[in-house]
Design a protein around this motif. Sequence first.
Motif, PDB file in Angstrom:
ATOM      1  N   GLU A  48       0.889  -1.455   0.221  1.00  0.00           N
ATOM      2  CA  GLU A  48       0.019   0.156  -0.032  1.00  0.00           C
ATOM      3  C   GLU A  48       0.900   1.289  -0.064  1.00  0.00           C
ATOM      4  O   GLU A  48       0.583   2.285  -0.440  1.00  0.00           O
ATOM      5  N   ASP A  49       1.828   1.225   0.528  1.00  0.00           N
ATOM      6  CA  ASP A  49       2.942   2.269   0.586  1.00  0.00           C
ATOM      7  C   ASP A  49       3.672   2.563  -0.902  1.00  0.00           C
ATOM      8  O   ASP A  49       4.416   3.298  -0.933  1.00  0.00           O
ATOM      9  N   ASN A  50       3.167   1.601  -1.819  1.00  0.00           N
ATOM     10  CA  ASN A  50       3.905   1.916  -3.080  1.00  0.00           C
ATOM     11  C   ASN A  50       5.247   1.549  -3.254  1.00  0.00           C
ATOM     12  O   ASN A  50       6.011   1.842  -4.010  1.00  0.00           O
ATOM     13  N   LYS A  51       5.827   0.790  -2.208  1.00  0.00           N
ATOM     14  CA  LYS A  51       7.125   0.173  -1.923  1.00  0.00           C
ATOM     15  C   LYS A  51       7.227  -1.148  -2.444  1.00  0.00           C
ATOM     16  O   LYS A  51       6.219  -2.047  -2.089  1.00  0.00           O
ATOM     17  N   GLU A  52       8.163  -1.749  -2.842  1.00  0.00           N
ATOM     18  CA  GLU A  52       8.202  -3.042  -3.425  1.00  0.00           C
ATOM     19  C   GLU A  52       9.016  -3.862  -2.354  1.00  0.00           C
ATOM     20  O   GLU A  52       9.979  -3.253  -1.557  1.00  0.00           O
ATOM     21  N   TYR A  53       8.460  -5.081  -1.924  1.00  0.00           N
ATOM     22  CA  TYR A  53       8.752  -5.916  -0.886  1.00  0.00           C
ATOM     23  C   TYR A  53       9.075  -7.382  -1.391  1.00  0.00           C
ATOM     24  O   TYR A  53       8.283  -7.871  -2.223  1.00  0.00           O
ATOM     25  N   CYS A  54      10.189  -7.973  -0.633  1.00  0.00           N
ATOM     26  CA  CYS A  54      10.525  -9.355  -1.118  1.00  0.00           C
ATOM     27  C   CYS A  54       9.970  -9.970  -0.039  1.00  0.00           C
ATOM     28  O   CYS A  54      10.191  -9.717   1.089  1.00  0.00           O
ATOM     29  N   CYS A  55       9.167 -11.194  -0.446  1.00  0.00           N
ATOM     30  CA  CYS A  55       8.743 -11.943   0.935  1.00  0.00           C
ATOM     31  C   CYS A  55       9.711 -13.229   0.947  1.00  0.00           C
ATOM     32  O   CYS A  55       9.515 -13.886   0.035  1.00  0.00           O
ATOM     33  N   LEU A  56      10.511 -13.181   2.043  1.00  0.00           N
ATOM     34  CA  LEU A  56      11.328 -14.407   2.349  1.00  0.00           C
ATOM     35  C   LEU A  56      10.530 -15.456   3.061  1.00  0.00           C
ATOM     36  O   LEU A  56       9.943 -14.995   4.004  1.00  0.00           O
ATOM     37  N   LYS A  57      10.518 -16.412   2.596  1.00  0.00           N
ATOM     38  CA  LYS A  57       9.663 -17.618   2.925  1.00  0.00           C
ATOM     39  C   LYS A  57      10.631 -18.671   3.593  1.00  0.00           C
ATOM     40  O   LYS A  57      11.716 -19.140   2.598  1.00  0.00           O
ATOM     41  N   TYR A  58      10.349 -19.205   4.478  1.00  0.00           N
ATOM     42  CA  TYR A  58      11.573 -20.349   5.222  1.00  0.00           C
ATOM     43  C   TYR A  58      10.705 -20.941   6.184  1.00  0.00           C
ATOM     44  O   TYR A  58       9.768 -20.747   6.595  1.00  0.00           O
ATOM     45  N   HIS A  59      11.467 -22.065   6.656  1.00  0.00           N
ATOM     46  CA  HIS A  59      11.148 -22.879   7.848  1.00  0.00           C
ATOM     47  C   HIS A  59      12.052 -22.784   8.887  1.00  0.00           C
ATOM     48  O   HIS A  59      13.366 -23.128   8.620  1.00  0.00           O
ATOM     49  N   MET A  60      11.586 -22.455  10.202  1.00  0.00           N
ATOM     50  CA  MET A  60      12.401 -22.300  11.200  1.00  0.00           C
ATOM     51  C   MET A  60      12.468 -23.475  11.812  1.00  0.00           C
ATOM     52  O   MET A  60      11.433 -24.182  12.361  1.00  0.00           O
ATOM     53  N   ILE A  61      13.736 -24.087  12.258  1.00  0.00           N
ATOM     54  CA  ILE A  61      13.783 -25.170  12.964  1.00  0.00           C
ATOM     55  C   ILE A  61      14.401 -24.821  14.376  1.00  0.00           C
ATOM     56  O   ILE A  61      15.150 -23.824  14.618  1.00  0.00           O
ATOM     57  N   PHE A  62      13.641 -25.178  15.465  1.00  0.00           N
ATOM     58  CA  PHE A  62      13.917 -25.099  16.812  1.00  0.00           C
ATOM     59  C   PHE A  62      14.326 -26.429  17.419  1.00  0.00           C
ATOM     60  O   PHE A  62      13.588 -27.279  17.436  1.00  0.00           O
ATOM     61  N   GLY A  63      15.381 -26.303  18.038  1.00  0.00           N
ATOM     62  CA  GLY A  63      16.108 -27.533  18.605  1.00  0.00           C
ATOM     63  C   GLY A  63      16.563 -27.494  20.255  1.00  0.00           C
ATOM     64  O   GLY A  63      17.107 -26.321  20.506  1.00  0.00           O
ATOM     65  N   TYR A  64      16.336 -28.533  21.017  1.00  0.00           N
ATOM     66  CA  TYR A  64      16.664 -28.311  22.286  1.00  0.00           C
ATOM     67  C   TYR A  64      17.371 -29.749  22.509  1.00  0.00           C
ATOM     68  O   TYR A  64      16.700 -30.822  22.533  1.00  0.00           O
ATOM     69  N   VAL A  65      18.487 -29.897  22.700  1.00  0.00           N
ATOM     70  CA  VAL A  65      19.231 -31.186  22.827  1.00  0.00           C
ATOM     71  C   VAL A  65      20.152 -31.241  24.152  1.00  0.00           C
ATOM     72  O   VAL A  65      20.383 -30.153  24.286  1.00  0.00           O
TER      73      VAL A  65
END
Length: 266
Positions: free
Chosen positions: A246-263
């Motif tokens: 809406e602000d007329n600015k271009e945005y890149c949508c970074l898509k990823y999967h986050m891994i959370f680990g507790y070992v």
Amino acid sequence: MYKAQSFRMHSLLAQRDARYGIEKIKRIVTWRPQCNVLDIGCGTGNVTHDVLLPILPKSTNSIIGVDKLTEFIQYASEQYGKKIVFEQMDIANCQIPGTDYEGHFDYIFSFYCLHFVGEQELALRNIYRLLKPSGDFFFTCFVKCNLFEAIRFLAGTEKWKPSMSEYHKYLCPYQFSSDPIIDLERMLLKIGFKVLQLSIEPKDIMLPTESASAFMFSHSPIELPLDFPSACLDVLREWNDVHTKEDNKEYCCLKYHMIFGYVAKL
């Protein structure tokens, strides 16, 4: 200090998801008194100082932040060295001249570092070696990132193949895995860790395209050609991952999967 300052300026993603990971950690951690703490891949130290340090118990004996880049360590020491010790360490090499941290740490943390480590098993074995018996390792990393997919695509083209031939050495082996959790769990168990929690979830962030080049240059573990970020954006446009808001600015949508680990170390 230019790269360090640029990295710090474009660390919103790391800060946001580190805080998300910290909230998970706060619900499950049981602190030991007079503990020794290590933060691997501390970058410019702001996440170590602003996100990790506040949740540590007052009785904490020491907190050390390490990164492989000398410039980042210098910056972190200048900005946050009063409360945290920062030292250079490549976790896939794990040599700090004049010191021996084997079996030293009660807790090791790593926020968004491991996805840049191609020698994943070696790094995880070194982390295991640095932990005390029954020591805990908490980490986040991301996989299945559309930006990494774009880099892999371009690295296979005739134009970019010569300059990007070694990019894969700096990505974890399950980045493009069909089931990264299974692959990661298998590796952790092989090393000897007890896997207490391992989860993955989709995430995204809108990055202004005007700052995309600076983001990539400051975060890339390899030297990128000057026009490579714009080529990545072109690929993401073709994949409909770049939008005008809406602000007329271009945005890149970074898509990823986050891994959370507790070992834990057995």
